[in-house]
Scaffold this motif. Structure first.
Motif, short mmCIF file in Angstrom:
data_model
loop_
_atom_site.label_atom_id
_atom_site.label_comp_id
_atom_site.label_asym_id
_atom_site.label_seq_id
_atom_site.Cartn_x
_atom_site.Cartn_y
_atom_site.Cartn_z
N HIS A 138 30.12 59.06 162.56
CA HIS A 138 29.48 58.48 164.31
C HIS A 138 28.81 58.16 163.96
CE1 HIS A 138 31.25 62.95 165.44
NE2 HIS A 138 30.78 63.10 164.96
N LYS A 139 29.71 56.11 164.80
CA LYS A 139 28.63 55.32 164.08
C LYS A 139 28.49 55.41 165.95
CE LYS A 139 27.42 52.49 161.27
NZ LYS A 139 28.01 51.16 160.18
N ALA A 140 27.64 55.10 166.83
CA ALA A 140 27.37 54.44 168.16
C ALA A 140 27.26 53.33 168.11
CB ALA A 140 26.32 55.15 168.58
N PRO A 141 27.81 52.54 169.90
CA PRO A 141 27.94 51.00 169.68
C PRO A 141 26.55 50.22 169.55
CG PRO A 141 28.74 52.21 172.12
CD PRO A 141 28.63 53.57 170.47
N PHE A 142 26.89 49.27 169.88
CA PHE A 142 25.28 48.76 170.42
C PHE A 142 24.05 49.36 169.44
CE2 PHE A 142 27.39 49.21 173.80
CZ PHE A 142 28.48 47.34 174.27
N ASN A 143 23.85 49.62 168.12
CA ASN A 143 23.56 49.43 167.24
C ASN A 143 22.89 50.77 167.26
OD1 ASN A 143 23.30 47.46 165.49
ND2 ASN A 143 21.82 45.91 167.29
N GLY A 144 23.13 51.82 167.62
CA GLY A 144 23.16 52.68 168.13
C GLY A 144 22.76 54.17 167.08
N PRO A 145 22.92 55.40 167.22
CA PRO A 145 22.47 56.18 166.07
C PRO A 145 23.78 56.06 164.57
CG PRO A 145 22.01 57.33 168.07
CD PRO A 145 22.88 56.18 168.63
N ILE A 146 23.64 56.74 163.73
CA ILE A 146 24.24 56.94 163.12
C ILE A 146 24.98 58.89 162.67
CG2 ILE A 146 25.00 56.26 160.21
CD1 ILE A 146 23.62 53.86 161.00
N GLY A 147 25.41 58.90 162.24
CA GLY A 147 25.60 60.48 162.27
C GLY A 147 26.28 61.32 160.92
N LEU A 148 25.52 61.56 160.18
CA LEU A 148 26.17 62.07 159.32
C LEU A 148 25.63 63.28 159.06
CD1 LEU A 148 22.73 59.44 157.14
CD2 LEU A 148 25.09 58.76 157.43
N ILE A 198 22.97 65.04 160.39
CA ILE A 198 21.82 64.05 161.43
C ILE A 198 22.22 63.37 161.94
CG2 ILE A 198 20.32 65.80 160.41
CD1 ILE A 198 20.16 63.14 158.25
N ALA A 199 21.22 62.95 162.82
CA ALA A 199 21.73 61.59 163.30
C ALA A 199 20.13 60.37 163.31
CB ALA A 199 21.77 61.58 165.13
N ILE A 200 20.63 59.78 162.79
CA ILE A 200 19.69 59.06 162.36
C ILE A 200 19.99 57.65 163.16
CG2 ILE A 200 18.53 59.56 159.89
CD1 ILE A 200 19.86 57.66 158.50
N ARG A 201 18.22 56.31 163.58
CA ARG A 201 18.49 55.05 163.76
C ARG A 201 18.58 54.28 162.91
NH1 ARG A 201 13.21 57.76 165.45
NH2 ARG A 201 13.13 57.69 167.49
N LYS A 202 19.55 53.55 163.51
CA LYS A 202 19.92 52.40 162.31
C LYS A 202 18.99 51.77 161.62
CE LYS A 202 22.99 48.62 162.21
NZ LYS A 202 23.34 47.57 163.18
N SER A 203 17.90 51.51 162.06
CA SER A 203 16.60 50.77 161.98
C SER A 203 16.13 51.90 159.83
CB SER A 203 15.56 50.75 163.22
OG SER A 203 14.92 52.34 163.34
N GLU A 204 16.31 52.93 160.55
CA GLU A 204 16.47 54.01 159.09
C GLU A 204 17.47 53.58 158.64
OE1 GLU A 204 13.50 57.17 162.07
OE2 GLU A 204 15.95 57.76 160.69
N ALA A 205 18.36 53.83 159.16
CA ALA A 205 19.61 53.32 157.69
C ALA A 205 19.48 52.95 156.07
CB ALA A 205 20.71 53.96 158.14
N THR A 206 18.57 51.38 157.70
CA THR A 206 18.40 49.68 156.72
C THR A 206 17.33 50.62 155.14
OG1 THR A 206 16.36 49.21 157.79
CG2 THR A 206 19.09 48.62 158.77
N TYR A 207 16.62 51.58 155.31
CA TYR A 207 15.30 51.77 154.84
C TYR A 207 16.25 52.69 153.37
CZ TYR A 207 12.06 49.84 157.48
OH TYR A 207 12.03 48.49 158.13
#
Length: 78
Positions: free
Chosen positions: A45-55, A64-73
């Motif tokens: 899943h990917k939430a709109p507007f830079n929301g969380p990403i479901g992995l 799990i769901a992580i923040r988009k800012s965490e996914a960049t790392y």
């Protein structure tokens, strides 16, 4: 050899293998549950507007769901 890119660039349904993490920038809880180099992940899943990403971590069958800012790392390879 495939080029690594950040996890947030994957589309829903795509799978990739984690090649490298910047552990200093990520919460230790993600490492504890198995988000480690060599693991295969699928974006569910990917939430709109830079929301969380479901992995889905396929190696340990965890969702799990992580923040988009965490996914960049988190760097992955297809």
């Amino acid at each position: 050899m495939q080029k690594s890119f950040s996890l947030d660039l994957l589309k829903v349904g795509e799978k990739a293998v984690i090649s490298k993490l910047n552990a200093a920038e990520l919460p230790s809880k993600l490492l504890e549950i198995g988000l480690l180099p060599g693991c295969t992940v699928e974006v569910k899943h990917k939430a709109p507007f830079n929301g969380p990403i479901g992995l889905h971590i396929l190696n340990s069958n965890i969702l799990i769901a992580i923040r988009k800012s965490e996914a960049t790392y988190i760097l992955v390879e297809k």
